[in-house]
Write an enzyme that holds these catalytic residues in place. Structure first.
Site, PDB file in Angstrom:
ATOM      1  N   ASP A 143      -1.617  -5.707   0.531  1.00  7.42           N
ATOM      2  CA  ASP A 143      -0.851  -5.831  -0.705  1.00  7.42           C
ATOM      3  C   ASP A 143       0.407  -4.964  -0.683  1.00  7.42           C
ATOM      4  O   ASP A 143       0.314  -3.737  -0.828  1.00  7.42           O
ATOM      5  CB  ASP A 143      -1.766  -5.418  -1.869  1.00  7.42           C
ATOM      6  CG  ASP A 143      -1.079  -5.480  -3.203  1.00  7.42           C
ATOM      7  OD1 ASP A 143      -0.036  -6.144  -3.309  1.00  7.42           O
ATOM      8  OD2 ASP A 143      -1.596  -4.857  -4.154  1.00  7.42           O
TER       9      ASP A 143
ATOM     10  N   SER B 128       1.135  -2.595  -4.042  1.00  5.31           N
ATOM     11  CA  SER B 128       0.457  -1.361  -4.445  1.00  5.31           C
ATOM     12  C   SER B 128       0.397  -0.453  -3.221  1.00  5.31           C
ATOM     13  O   SER B 128       0.762  -0.868  -2.117  1.00  5.31           O
ATOM     14  CB  SER B 128      -0.950  -1.641  -5.003  1.00  5.31           C
ATOM     15  OG  SER B 128      -1.804  -2.136  -3.992  1.00  5.31           O
TER      16      SER B 128
ATOM     17  N   ASN C 114      -2.349   2.126  -2.579  1.00  6.76           N
ATOM     18  CA  ASN C 114      -3.612   2.794  -2.237  1.00  6.76           C
ATOM     19  C   ASN C 114      -4.540   1.874  -1.473  1.00  6.76           C
ATOM     20  O   ASN C 114      -4.490   0.671  -1.633  1.00  6.76           O
ATOM     21  CB  ASN C 114      -4.320   3.247  -3.524  1.00  6.76           C
ATOM     22  CG  ASN C 114      -3.470   4.214  -4.328  1.00  6.76           C
ATOM     23  OD1 ASN C 114      -3.061   3.909  -5.436  1.00  6.76           O
ATOM     24  ND2 ASN C 114      -3.168   5.351  -3.733  1.00  6.76           N
TER      25      ASN C 114
ATOM     26  N   TRP D 227      -8.444   1.041  -1.242  1.00 10.79           N
ATOM     27  CA  TRP D 227      -9.760   1.265  -1.851  1.00 10.79           C
ATOM     28  C   TRP D 227     -10.717   0.163  -1.419  1.00 10.79           C
ATOM     29  O   TRP D 227     -10.314  -0.966  -1.130  1.00 10.79           O
ATOM     30  CB  TRP D 227      -9.686   1.368  -3.369  1.00 10.79           C
ATOM     31  CG  TRP D 227      -9.412   0.084  -4.098  1.00 10.79           C
ATOM     32  CD1 TRP D 227      -8.194  -0.366  -4.524  1.00 10.79           C
ATOM     33  CD2 TRP D 227     -10.370  -0.917  -4.481  1.00 10.79           C
ATOM     34  NE1 TRP D 227      -8.334  -1.577  -5.142  1.00 10.79           N
ATOM     35  CE2 TRP D 227      -9.663  -1.949  -5.128  1.00 10.79           C
ATOM     36  CE3 TRP D 227     -11.752  -1.042  -4.339  1.00 10.79           C
ATOM     37  CZ2 TRP D 227     -10.288  -3.092  -5.636  1.00 10.79           C
ATOM     38  CZ3 TRP D 227     -12.382  -2.184  -4.840  1.00 10.79           C
ATOM     39  CH2 TRP D 227     -11.647  -3.187  -5.483  1.00 10.79           C
TER      40      TRP D 227
ATOM     41  N   TYR E 155      -4.767  -1.030 -13.264  1.00 13.29           N
ATOM     42  CA  TYR E 155      -4.202  -2.346 -12.971  1.00 13.29           C
ATOM     43  C   TYR E 155      -4.037  -3.091 -14.292  1.00 13.29           C
ATOM     44  O   TYR E 155      -4.525  -2.648 -15.335  1.00 13.29           O
ATOM     45  CB  TYR E 155      -5.136  -3.127 -12.041  1.00 13.29           C
ATOM     46  CG  TYR E 155      -5.259  -2.517 -10.666  1.00 13.29           C
ATOM     47  CD1 TYR E 155      -4.238  -2.665  -9.738  1.00 13.29           C
ATOM     48  CD2 TYR E 155      -6.388  -1.795 -10.315  1.00 13.29           C
ATOM     49  CE1 TYR E 155      -4.350  -2.107  -8.477  1.00 13.29           C
ATOM     50  CE2 TYR E 155      -6.508  -1.245  -9.047  1.00 13.29           C
ATOM     51  CZ  TYR E 155      -5.483  -1.397  -8.137  1.00 13.29           C
ATOM     52  OH  TYR E 155      -5.586  -0.850  -6.895  1.00 13.29           O
TER      53      TYR E 155
ATOM     54  N   ASP F 274       6.089  -9.211  -2.910  1.00  8.47           N
ATOM     55  CA  ASP F 274       4.714  -8.775  -3.192  1.00  8.47           C
ATOM     56  C   ASP F 274       3.690  -9.738  -2.596  1.00  8.47           C
ATOM     57  O   ASP F 274       3.469 -10.823  -3.127  1.00  8.47           O
ATOM     58  CB  ASP F 274       4.534  -8.664  -4.713  1.00  8.47           C
ATOM     59  CG  ASP F 274       3.154  -8.150  -5.090  1.00  8.47           C
ATOM     60  OD1 ASP F 274       2.395  -7.748  -4.186  1.00  8.47           O
ATOM     61  OD2 ASP F 274       2.842  -8.150  -6.290  1.00  8.47           O
TER      62      ASP F 274
ATOM     63  N   THR G 219       0.734 -10.892  -4.993  1.00 14.30           N
ATOM     64  CA  THR G 219       0.900 -11.869  -6.071  1.00 14.30           C
ATOM     65  C   THR G 219       0.910 -13.237  -5.420  1.00 14.30           C
ATOM     66  O   THR G 219       1.586 -13.428  -4.403  1.00 14.30           O
ATOM     67  CB  THR G 219       2.227 -11.630  -6.835  1.00 14.30           C
ATOM     68  OG1 THR G 219       2.096 -10.430  -7.605  1.00 14.30           O
ATOM     69  CG2 THR G 219       2.553 -12.781  -7.778  1.00 14.30           C
TER      70      THR G 219
END
Ligand SMILES: *[C@@H]1O[C@H](CO)[C@@H](O)[C@H](O)[C@H]1NC(C)=O
Ligand SMILES: *[C@@H]1O[C@H](CO)[C@@H](O)[C@H](O)[C@H]1NC(C)=O
Length: 387
Positions: free
Chosen positions: A90, A93, A95, A97, A133, A276, A279
């Site tokens: 992505d 963003s 991070n 996780w 988010y 992005d 998206t």
């Protein structure tokens, strides 16, 4: 932020969405390609002659899967021995996780979960954090471990282990977690992003990554993320470069937007576009949406903006002017045909513009037509016609 879209998509697809058993790690590995690094092809891509980073020879070709024409995701592993996860790569963003065994909600239990006690290289920080988010919050605890993506091994990578995950949207997704590739400033303060660590640990042949999204994706092969290089077989023609206007997201200038031959003038005061990969659709500034749909003759319904599939050939081509060059988006790309039910793959931008300039998000729909190259040393995004 992009997650609002995801939530909406789920609401639209939710009831009909069938969960097929995840073939974690297998189907994707099946399509792993063994390739050498193409020699010399990157020289023309390097704008900065002085090398900012010490580089290795590694280029990783990470295959992506695609399910139900929504998100594209690939496999990574974390820990020693490796625990495997499917993640959304992505650029919207910053991070990394994954679900963890600390989390007991259905969304976590139904996905691969990281068990920190099974990894000899894991170190926990005990620090909790909330990732925010559009749909709500994701509480996590932070830790460090080895992350492996194909032939690239990143040691001591900061990452977030979910403590709780809302059913919507996560239960319904085929990926487990998210691997953010935006600038560090978009991430948890004080932590290195995966891309930063790849550069600092001299893991990449070039300080770039690139993305290919197939126009005809399948679950077993939807495209590739290439870390440390480009694959010239996956695009054609020249690479057009656009400077990043703010080192937060991969945000660039859009100088003009045209519907067919007529310029709209909507970007006469300048527009911004965030590139992005997280998206799916193309998003446009909300104030222009109804004029746009009217120009296409699209009808609004609960299932999106509908056009008659047989009209696709007569719909206008869209043009974005970026770095002085027109990039076209033909109707065959921006209209989604779901078994004879056709919708325009466009929606209103769901994040406010920080700069006040009309904001677009160039999502997977755009990136299926344009191979994209993210140049971390020179802060620019490259586009070339996708193969
Ligand atoms: C995590 O691994 C430990 C050590 O093997 C094990 O005792 C525990 O049951 C595992 N947790 C889960 C939720 O699988
Ligand atoms: C779509 O267009 C075709 C050809 O003009 C027409 O026959 C058909 O009825 C239209 N379908 C719908 C759902 O309007």
């Amino acid at each position: 932020m992009r997650w609002l879209v995801l939530a909406l998509l789920c609401l639209q697809l939710g009831q009909g969405m069938v969960r097929i058993p995840l073939r974690k790690g297998r189907s994707i590995r099946d399509v792993m390609r063994e390739k050498g690094v193409p020699e010399g092809t990157l020289k023309d891509l390097r704008g900065d002659p002085g090398r900012k980073y010490q580089l290795s020879n590694a280029v990783a070709y990470e295959p992506l899967a695609n399910y139900l024409d929504s998100f594209y995701f690939g496999e990574i592993s974390i820990g020693t021995p490796p625990q495997h996860f499917l993640v959304l790569f992505d650029t919207g963003s910053a991070n990394l996780w994954v679900p963890s065994t600390y989390c007991q909600t259905p969304a976590c239990v139904d996905h691969a979960r990281f068990n920190s006690s099974l990894s000899t290289t894991f170190s926990g920080t005990g620090t909790t954090y909330t990732l925010s988010y559009g749909f709500g919050d994701l509480p996590v605890v932070l830790g460090h471990d080895t992350v492996t993506i194909q032939n690239i091994v990143i040691r001591n990578q900061e990452f977030a282990l979910s403590l709780d995950e809302p059913t919507r949207p996560f239960y319904y997704q085929d990926f487990d977690g998210i691997l953010g590739m935006a600038y560090p400033r978009a991430g948890i303060p004080g932590y290195n992003t995966l891309m930063q660590n790849m550069l600092q640990q001299s893991q990449l042949a070039e300080p770039i990554f690139s993305c290919y999204y197939s126009r005809n994706p399948t679950y077993s092969y939807g495209g590739e993320v290439i870390l440390g290089g480009v694959d010239p077989q996956l695009y054609s023609g020249e690479v057009l470069w656009a400077p990043v206007v703010q080192e937060l997201y991969w945000k660039i200038d859009i100088e003009e937007f045209s519907i067919g031959p007529s310029a709209t003038g909507w970007c006469s005061q300048g527009c911004h576009g965030i590139v992005d990969t997280g998206t799916f659709l193309l998003t446009m500034p909300g104030q222009f949406l109804s004029a746009f749909l009217q120009a296409l003759g699209a009808k609004e319904s609960d299932n999106g903006f509908i056009v008659n599939c047989s009209d696709i050939p007569s719909l206008p081509t869209l043009y974005f002017v970026i770095s002085g060059v027109q990039l076209s988006l033909p109707p065959s790309v921006y209209v989604l045909n779901n078994d004879g039910f056709c919708t325009v793959g466009v929606q209103s931008t769901y994040v406010p513009s920080a700069s006040g300039q009309p904001l677009w998000i160039l999502g997977n729909l755009f990136l299926r037509h344009y191979y994209s190259i993210f140049d971390m040393a020179n802060n620019r995004v490259g586009f070339a016609l996708s193969a």
